[in-house]
Design a protein around this motif. Structure first.
Motif, short mmCIF file in Angstrom:
data_model
loop_
_atom_site.label_atom_id
_atom_site.label_comp_id
_atom_site.label_asym_id
_atom_site.label_seq_id
_atom_site.Cartn_x
_atom_site.Cartn_y
_atom_site.Cartn_z
N LYS A 112 36.63 37.75 48.45
CA LYS A 112 37.85 38.47 48.78
C LYS A 112 37.99 38.69 50.28
N LYS A 134 44.53 42.86 47.23
CA LYS A 134 44.93 43.33 45.90
C LYS A 134 44.54 42.27 44.89
N ASN A 135 44.18 42.72 43.69
CA ASN A 135 43.68 41.80 42.67
C ASN A 135 44.69 40.72 42.27
N TRP A 136 45.99 41.00 42.31
CA TRP A 136 46.98 39.99 41.93
C TRP A 136 46.94 38.79 42.87
N LEU A 170 44.40 37.23 43.74
CA LEU A 170 43.38 36.31 43.24
C LEU A 170 43.98 35.17 42.42
#
Length: 164
Positions: free
Chosen positions: A5, A12-14, A16
């Motif tokens: 990351k 933010k995870n989105w 990814l």
């Protein structure tokens, strides 16, 4: 995962989703290339060649990322993956859209000389490529990049006065 990351500047995870889509697309391309090269050879050999091609394409892609990161104005590294996915999707989509349109217009190899058919095919495909590039860029969250890219390309081919 934390190191990954940080390297791709994912906050933010989105975000990814872009590396995941990139890896899936690279894997699919590697598998298709190995099937073309080996035709009807054993599945294990195809998978091994797929792995080799995947690794080579990954190295090439990361090399290109490093070169283009300095040239293109992007805020985060993960956006580079998004931009590459837009280019790949647009190339395939423009042909997918223009083929039926050409048939609908009655353009075929039978009623036109071969040279004229291919010139029209390329011109119509190019027009749809330009439209789809901005539209798909917008879907991937890269509208500004692709609109600026589009304006630069259109200026180079002579549409300067329409864009100013």
């Amino acid at each position: 995962m934390k190191k990954f990351k940080e390297h791709w500047q994912i906050h933010k995870n989105w975000q990814l989703v872009f590396p995941l889509l990139g890896i899936i697309a690279l894997g699919y391309s590697s598998f298709k290339l190995s099937k073309v090269l080996l035709k009807d050879v054993h599945v294990v050999l195809t998978l091994v060649l797929s792995g080799v091609i995947f690794f080579a394409l990954l190295k090439l892609t990361l090399f290109i990322f490093n070169k283009l990161e300095k040239k293109w104005d992007v805020t985060f590294k993960w956006e580079m993956i998004s931009i590459f996915l837009v280019f790949a999707t647009t190339g395939s989509s423009s042909l997918f859209v223009s083929k039926p349109l050409i048939k609908l217009m009655g353009i075929s190899k039978e009623n036109l000389p071969t040279f004229a058919y291919w010139v029209l095919y390329i011109v119509i495909g190019f027009i749809f490529y330009q439209i789809l590039l901005v539209a798909i860029g917008w879907l991937f969250g890269q509208y500004k990049f692709f609109w600026d890219f589009e304006k630069k390309m259109l200026r180079k081919i002579g549409f300067k006065r329409f864009l100013d």
